[in-house]
Design an enzyme around this catalytic site. Sequence first.
Site, mmCIF file in Angstrom:
data_model
loop_
_atom_site.group_PDB
_atom_site.id
_atom_site.type_symbol
_atom_site.label_atom_id
_atom_site.label_comp_id
_atom_site.label_asym_id
_atom_site.label_seq_id
_atom_site.Cartn_x
_atom_site.Cartn_y
_atom_site.Cartn_z
ATOM 1 N N ARG A 37 23.416 79.209 35.197
ATOM 2 C CA ARG A 37 22.633 78.450 34.368
ATOM 3 C C ARG A 37 21.108 79.162 34.524
ATOM 4 O O ARG A 37 20.906 80.098 35.251
ATOM 5 C CB ARG A 37 22.602 77.190 34.818
ATOM 6 C CG ARG A 37 22.484 76.949 36.535
ATOM 7 C CD ARG A 37 21.868 75.579 36.757
ATOM 8 N NE ARG A 37 20.380 75.969 36.207
ATOM 9 C CZ ARG A 37 19.485 76.451 36.943
ATOM 10 N NH1 ARG A 37 19.629 77.520 37.895
ATOM 11 N NH2 ARG A 37 18.074 76.836 36.413
ATOM 12 N N ALA A 39 18.119 79.949 31.458
ATOM 13 C CA ALA A 39 17.967 80.508 29.978
ATOM 14 C C ALA A 39 18.273 81.827 30.141
ATOM 15 O O ALA A 39 19.319 82.533 29.324
ATOM 16 C CB ALA A 39 17.173 79.905 29.252
ATOM 17 N N GLN A 190 19.027 70.773 40.396
ATOM 18 C CA GLN A 190 18.485 72.170 40.411
ATOM 19 C C GLN A 190 17.474 72.513 41.295
ATOM 20 O O GLN A 190 17.349 73.751 42.030
ATOM 21 C CB GLN A 190 18.472 72.724 38.966
ATOM 22 C CG GLN A 190 19.869 72.941 38.223
ATOM 23 C CD GLN A 190 19.898 71.339 37.460
ATOM 24 O OE1 GLN A 190 19.187 70.366 37.568
ATOM 25 N NE2 GLN A 190 20.461 71.513 36.146
ATOM 26 N N ASP A 231 13.759 76.783 27.740
ATOM 27 C CA ASP A 231 15.050 77.200 27.167
ATOM 28 C C ASP A 231 14.851 77.491 25.653
ATOM 29 O O ASP A 231 15.726 78.270 25.274
ATOM 30 C CB ASP A 231 16.025 75.981 27.376
ATOM 31 C CG ASP A 231 16.509 75.751 28.896
ATOM 32 O OD1 ASP A 231 15.736 75.181 29.591
ATOM 33 O OD2 ASP A 231 17.538 76.251 29.227
#
Lengths: 344, 344
Positions: A37, A39, A190, A231
């Site tokens: 994960r 971007a 995260q 992102d």
Amino acid sequence: MGQLELLDQTLLPTSVEMLPFHDLHGVHEAIVSLRVRGAPAIGIAAAYGVVVGLQDAIRRRASTKESVQLATEACDYLATSRPTAVNLFWALDRMKRVIDRNTGVASAVELGNQLLREARLIHDEDRRMCHAIGEYGAALFEEGFGILTHCNTGGLATSEYGTALAAILTAHDQGKDIHVFADETRPLLQGARLTMWELQQYGVPCTLICDSMAPQVMREGRIQAVIVGADRITARGDTANKIGTYGVAIAAKHHGVPFYVAAPTSTFDLSIVEGNEIPIEQRKSEEITCAFGRRTAPEGVSVYNPAFDVTPAELITAIVTERGVIHPVDEQHVRAMVVRNASV
Amino acid sequence: MGQLELLDQTLLPTSVEMLPFHDLHGVHEAIVSLRVRGAPAIGIAAAYGVVVGLQDAIRRRASTKESVQLATEACDYLATSRPTAVNLFWALDRMKRVIDRNTGVASAVELGNQLLREARLIHDEDRRMCHAIGEYGAALFEEGFGILTHCNTGGLATSEYGTALAAILTAHDQGKDIHVFADETRPLLQGARLTMWELQQYGVPCTLICDSMAPQVMREGRIQAVIVGADRITARGDTANKIGTYGVAIAAKHHGVPFYVAAPTSTFDLSIVEGNEIPIEQRKSEEITCAFGRRTAPEGVSVYNPAFDVTPAELITAIVTERGVIHPVDEQHVRAMVVRNASV
């Protein structure tokens, strides 16, 4: 041709495990389930994923025509993994252009080599990008700064050092006395699982908080700057990032704290201007109702779980890219930085 | 004299279990560990807790002098359970006044009866308070409203219907078409576990979100009012409530959404004016790092875990009490409503 291996981020911080990938579906699943994960990392993984998708054809010494078709299908398939981060599409577009340029090559092996070269190029560029963003970003932090970050933007989300975290790590490397507050970043944590782990590895002083505590920490005067990743960024600077970023930006504005976004130019999508045109991924309700294996909400409740939100340019003090800092954040300054050969 | 039983809120929503209490330490532990929680409920539980603390003396037919001393010590001990919610001290002060008035009674039994009567009075007043707050609060909601709430302020936090949730439930009872968005409320998820459970029991349309999603839901135009409870309100209206409330208030202001606090007059502490004088309970780091049995942050990380934050009066549109609605929120209007026989 070697093998693609990725660190399974869903197991951090309790377990550090490398996952080998033997087929395209595995790479697709790894992106969907957030094993990989961030971007930029998604872009890199997808680029290598196209090569993984061609390995069977290479072993079979398939025809060029079939290989071109398989590689193209691999690009299209990987593009369905996640909708919001534009780096995914940017990387796959680059792979597609390599395919288009190599429809006349002699063999699957040759096509594979060209694709692998492009994937490695994307990977190498990302490393340089991290370094440059780190330098530009670190310059924004002064001695004694408390710095808030949200989600994970470090080496796990990129190839090295990261984007927003690169700025923090570079400032730390420069010997600046900084202290990081990391939002845990619900629902998938995260910040708690990945950012705290990375900061710990590098020895950066840091404190974990729940997302809802950030405004209070600002009120206590402990935050002098906020820096987050992105992102997708539109032509006017509206920024899609992990859900919760928008609230942090509002709180930062309320407290007069500068709010920075750090992202490579590959995160910009100049085809759209307004942030509300960015597609926002909705994720499954169990991420919220069954936190960490235990049910934490009644059965059958309705849940809203957008993976991202959009912070309008008006709330962003500056955007740090590998080419320099965009400030103020508006369409003119975004295009001047992002469009190659554009005049300022 | 019967027995004190409380619903163990830490087990909700997966298990509904009543806990019987046989001694003072059990009641103290239940408040510390949030088996019973919510400012008004803590006050009621503490009041009954004083009676529980006297039961052994009653059985032993202890002297009046010893009973008075034991009851006083029980008050002092229960006051150490949690520092922020003022209802705890308010209820214990009432119990202490009963003790003071009854130092001349003939027996432990008589003192116990007087204390039980006061605890039941506090309990009954709380029921009437919930009803009145519900009526005043419901009047603030119009047909079709989306209403955001944070933490849990329902029957679990009070004796009945609740404070902020009473306003929601009363509006629903009145047939108003409302939709509730409930913040899950990290770290202990009172919104996900308790508020969603209560709303589900009453059949109120509701959606669960992570705390960090509230600003995004506001931005989408889905919230027309925010209503929360309170743990302590100062003379000028600064309000201590569950951590995260302050961020919600900032986001509400940013979006032009009215922000309401609902609390009985027993939640006001007129001895202090400024919110920064309210003591804020710090809780243990494991609430954040070991969410629900699974470790979700690296070992040894530093954590900041304030249980409450303070929302300044400037961000509060109105405060709903059992006596009426305080608006605008300032010292003059707070005192006019809270001080009995004060002239407006």
